[in-house]
Design a protein around this motif. Structure first.
Motif, PDB file in Angstrom:
ATOM      1  N   MET A 267       0.834  -1.207   0.000  1.00 43.71           N
ATOM      2  CA  MET A 267       0.000   0.000   0.000  1.00 43.71           C
ATOM      3  C   MET A 267       0.864   1.251   0.000  1.00 43.71           C
ATOM      4  SD  MET A 267      -2.950  -0.888   2.763  1.00 43.71           S
ATOM      5  CE  MET A 267      -2.081  -2.060   3.818  1.00 43.71           C
ATOM      6  N   GLY A 268       0.546   2.157  -0.896  1.00 42.10           N
ATOM      7  CA  GLY A 268       1.299   3.398  -1.002  1.00 42.10           C
ATOM      8  C   GLY A 268       2.405   3.316  -2.030  1.00 42.10           C
ATOM      9  N   SER A 271       0.365  -0.176  -4.828  1.00 42.05           N
ATOM     10  CA  SER A 271      -1.083  -0.206  -4.623  1.00 42.05           C
ATOM     11  C   SER A 271      -1.531   1.091  -3.964  1.00 42.05           C
ATOM     12  CB  SER A 271      -1.466  -1.351  -3.682  1.00 42.05           C
ATOM     13  OG  SER A 271      -1.028  -2.569  -4.198  1.00 42.05           O
ATOM     14  N   PRO A 272      -2.817   1.362  -4.057  1.00 43.13           N
ATOM     15  CA  PRO A 272      -3.316   2.548  -3.353  1.00 43.13           C
ATOM     16  C   PRO A 272      -3.038   2.455  -1.857  1.00 43.13           C
ATOM     17  CG  PRO A 272      -4.955   1.755  -4.912  1.00 43.13           C
ATOM     18  CD  PRO A 272      -3.872   0.707  -4.850  1.00 43.13           C
ATOM     19  N   VAL A 273      -3.120   3.583  -1.209  1.00 44.45           N
ATOM     20  CA  VAL A 273      -2.725   3.726   0.184  1.00 44.45           C
ATOM     21  C   VAL A 273      -3.807   3.197   1.132  1.00 44.45           C
ATOM     22  CG1 VAL A 273      -3.669   6.032   0.551  1.00 44.45           C
ATOM     23  CG2 VAL A 273      -1.453   5.434   1.585  1.00 44.45           C
ATOM     24  N   THR A 274      -4.986   2.924   0.623  1.00 46.30           N
ATOM     25  CA  THR A 274      -6.067   2.415   1.476  1.00 46.30           C
ATOM     26  C   THR A 274      -6.144   0.894   1.363  1.00 46.30           C
ATOM     27  OG1 THR A 274      -7.601   2.827  -0.334  1.00 46.30           O
ATOM     28  CG2 THR A 274      -7.511   4.489   1.406  1.00 46.30           C
ATOM     29  N   LEU A 275      -6.443   0.257   2.479  1.00 44.40           N
ATOM     30  CA  LEU A 275      -6.461  -1.209   2.507  1.00 44.40           C
ATOM     31  C   LEU A 275      -7.537  -1.771   1.578  1.00 44.40           C
ATOM     32  CD1 LEU A 275      -5.355  -3.821   3.599  1.00 44.40           C
ATOM     33  CD2 LEU A 275      -6.686  -3.498   5.683  1.00 44.40           C
ATOM     34  N   ALA A 277      -8.742  -0.564  -1.195  1.00 48.81           N
ATOM     35  CA  ALA A 277      -8.341  -0.475  -2.598  1.00 48.81           C
ATOM     36  C   ALA A 277      -7.208  -1.449  -2.913  1.00 48.81           C
ATOM     37  CB  ALA A 277      -7.915   0.954  -2.928  1.00 48.81           C
TER      38      ALA A 277
END
Lengths: 513, 513
Positions: A267-268, A271-275, A277
């Protein structure tokens, strides 16, 4: 507190144990009898599923292998040959996932070490992939084939390790193009259990399959019906399958061997920073790869791989064993169960040394994976430095932690003798149970006997050198290597393996396998 | 792996944080939103219950307080005045348990630190009771009042600690008969949260109640209706309540304060060697004490205490954080819920140093307690050496582990922005999310920021001194003590507390309180 018992004399069992080597749990098939934890609701699982389906339907996955693009097109995918983008609609996904076996077995050359993958079964694998190795005696160094052989010998010695991963450490003293042959031969010589094939390209995967078939005395066709090996397909997240991975996956599926498709979704970063997503992305990518296995060979064993953690929000460095990683391990299990797929997870850590951080990060991710009902725990023994190092001391600490978990997963018996009313009756108020018959009959096997834990009092511990758990682990891997015995291998099989390796090494030369 | 971002400039938030002190989670009421784990079936719970009822009905509990025996006789118990044995039938037990509040609050002098005990609430307490203290700077030593004040200051400084236990370390430089007065005054001066009273005898308990009432500006009657303090009644297992414990319990119940009844049931020593029997004993003893609270004062807050672990089968030494201990923590929760009682557990360990063993043993027991839905976790920060030492470094490692758990217990959001379809769409295959708007908007608060964990790469970590987590913890408690600020206290209240202490010290003299 009642008085302590007099120190017991060494019993025949103690002496037998000393002769038998380091006390450890016997080899056993680990089953998780408890209900899986649910960190998100069924509705939330559906929301993540729905987003992942939109990723597959609207955005697509880039496949860098024209042959694979055509296979998926023929199966009904919408493909863009210019960009390699492949889109799957959710109906096609559901239809293809329906042919994945929910449970399958992997049978190595020693059939007593057959693994069941799926349902409530839990299998622990040695660390795989680090370029470096570390132990407290020899320090941190690039991995060699000698280290490789030691690490898989340790995996063989400890019953808590059910399979080796793909290369416990990269043997960088061997040529890159053919080192997989040496690794497979070592797997079949120093151990007798399931191993993971290297899946970078078709050739490496096929060699792993062919050599296991030789060791089992089976044809490739026979082994396709009774699989033995697994591979891990690491998606190039976000949304990209490279040619080597696609070819490795296809080779495994064609031969009826297991492919575990694992997006590495930090994440970040990837991948996007939100779990939510990141898990939607993981889900889209993992299911895409699993669909491909079924397009190649409906019914081929496949595993849903989850490996979602986060970066350090200050430096961008990977972090593992975080609360977010633990949640991801649970929720990935919720997703895998939604599709009836076997589930692979990992208990990683980002510590630089096998210390308290390494232990608590591993525990966070381990509990997440177990509560998420993972079926395969890759990198379960020996992972350190976020996967950059295979650590001997961490391997020992991990065996201890895995054995703790194995025992936690055995619920206590509650028969009349276990409930012990008579034992309770026979000890007076304020008395103690040290000498009770109920105790003496069960004392030696009642409790888990630890590998690393030291329960002596402070003075005795200090007198013995005041060694912390990490230092004690050093003596344990040294002792384990001294006690290690190679499993028997039919000399004719060994010769056949040697001949295979020699022939393939010749073919490969300096080119790509 | 995508390229790392350039090192970020220190943001205003970073600078604010440095000024604000060690980064940590804010004070919050911790709620466990997940379903409790069940290690045994409902039938097995009934089997343990039934055995414990037979213990109470057929064997009885020895009560070494004639006054208490008479109170129980008047309530319908069958008593043997010659032996002090008290038998309760299961009907009487059920009837008395029915008046225990399933949830209650404890309100300290700072009402923002009110605790809810019961339901899904989870409260963490500082270690209590060790005779010794240890830190890496000053070594291992008998505890003093100065150590005591430092430890409770650390508890106040870290928001993850919700309450102090009864004496974080025994201040053995103070007279035994009056040191509880100094400890209470320190609790009310260095912290503003709930504390546990010493329950050895009526006087010590009453002093704890009276001094908290002074600090809150309440009469004893007002505080009985709005409780503030708890005590832990440690049963002398097996099956014995001594007079001091009985009197402490009665004093608390009379004044409407919370009594947590905790048998210390070490399997193989004070309890049978089987988990089912040890839990049956624990259940009988805990329920016996809770029945007594309701006999004294129906509706008084009471807590079911579970503390079942095992001994080392070789030496008889206590062991903690074992697989058996973790199972006991889960099953004790199943038992407490059967009666609708708030549940207290503990995440102990038996390590001699704050090392990997201390971490994995603590994690085993901590996960067991959390999955068992404990409402109060005593000894959650600073426990080492099986409770013989309060450790400064372990306290820091524990805060880190508790914060990890607090974050694990916050399920992720799955709103449209969290699911991040647009974020997934806007990053091309093979790209990265470091610079994405979705990332930048959330980056600084997206993930748990650790206290102890060091995620630097090996080289940077080595350049910075190659300190393991235990060594890093030393700098953290030192910094926390430097940053610690006393909570404000009305000088008139401080004066009144001083006068109370002086008066009581005079009364107590050298005699028993």
């Amino acid at each position: 507190m009642p008085p302590s018992p007099r120190p017991r004399r060494r019993s025949p069992r103690d002496r037998a144990q000393e002769q038998a080597g380091i006390p450890q749990l016997p080899w056993r098939s680990v089953v998780n009898p408890y209900a899986p934890l649910e960190v998100v609701s069924a509705d939330q699982v559906e929301a993540i599923h729905d987003t992942s389906m939109r990723v597959l339907e609207e955005l697509g996955i880039e496949v860098m292998s024209p042959r694979t693009v055509e296979m998926l097109a023929a199966a009904g995918a919408e493909v863009d040959r210019a960009t390699g983008l492949v889109r799957l609609d959710r109906g096609l996904v559901a239809e293809r996932l329906a042919t994945v076996p929910p449970v399958f077995t992997l049978t190595p050359r020693n059939p007593d070490k057959r693994l069941t993958v799926g349902a409530n079964h839990l299998n622990f694998a040695l660390v795989s992939g680090p370029p470096n190795v570390h132990d407290r005696v020899r320090g941190r160094r690039p991995g060699t084939f000698a280290d490789y052989c030691e690490l898989i010998s340790l995996a063989h010695h400890f019953n808590a390790v059910h399979m080796t991963g793909n290369q416990a450490v990269a043997p960088i003293d061997l040529p890159a193009n053919s080192r997989h042959l040496d690794a497979y031969r070592a797997n079949l010589t120093y151990t007798d259990m399931v191993y993971s094939c290297t899946s970078i390209g078709r050739g490496r995967a096929l060699d792993g399959i062919a050599m296991m078939a030789i060791a089992r005395g089976l044809t490739l066709e026979q082994m396709a019906a009774d699989p033995a090996v697994m591979t891990v397909i690491s998606v190039n997240s976000p949304r990209r399958f490279d040619e080597a991975m696609a070819e490795g996956l296809i080779a495994m599926a064609e031969h009826g061997q297991a492919a575990c498709v694992t997006p590495f979704t930090l994440m970040g970063a990837m991948s996007p920073v939100t779990l939510a997503a990141a898990l939607a992305q993981q889900n889209a990518e993992a299911l895409f790869g699993i669909v491909l296995t079924q397009v190649v060979n409906p019914g081929a064993p496949a595993v849903y791989g989850g490996f979602t953690s986060n970066v350090d929000m200050r430096s961008g460095a990977p972090a593992f064993g975080t609360p977010e990683n633990a949640q991801a391990n649970v929720i990935s299990g919720q997703l895998a169960r939604r599709y009836g797929l076997p589930y692979r997870s990992t208990p990683p850590n980002a510590a630089n040394v096998a210390d308290a951080q390494a232990a608590y990060e591993t525990q966070m991710a381990l509990w997440g994976a177990v509560l998420g009902h993972a079926n395969v725990l890759l990198h379960a023994a020996g992972w350190l430095e976020g996967g950059l190092v295979a650590s001997y001391e961490k391997l020992i600490l991990d065996i201890e932690m895995l054995q703790h978990m194995m025992e936690f997963l055995r619920p206590p018996a509650t028969g009349a003798a276990d409930l012990g009313f008579e034992a309770l009756r026979d000890v007076a108020p304020g008395g103690h149970f040290f000498g009770a018959a109920h105790t003496l009959e069960r004392y030696e096997t009642a409790f888990y006997q630890p590998l690393v834990s030291d329960w002596r009092n402070s003075e005795a511990w200090a007198d013995a050198g005041a060694e912390d758990a990490t230092r004690r682990a050093t003596a344990l891997w040294q002792r384990a290597l001294a006690e290690y015995r190679k499993p028997p291998l039919d000399p004719a099989v060994a010769e056949e393996l040697d001949a295979y390796v020699a022939r393939r090494r010749e073919q490969i030369g300096d080119g790509e396998p």
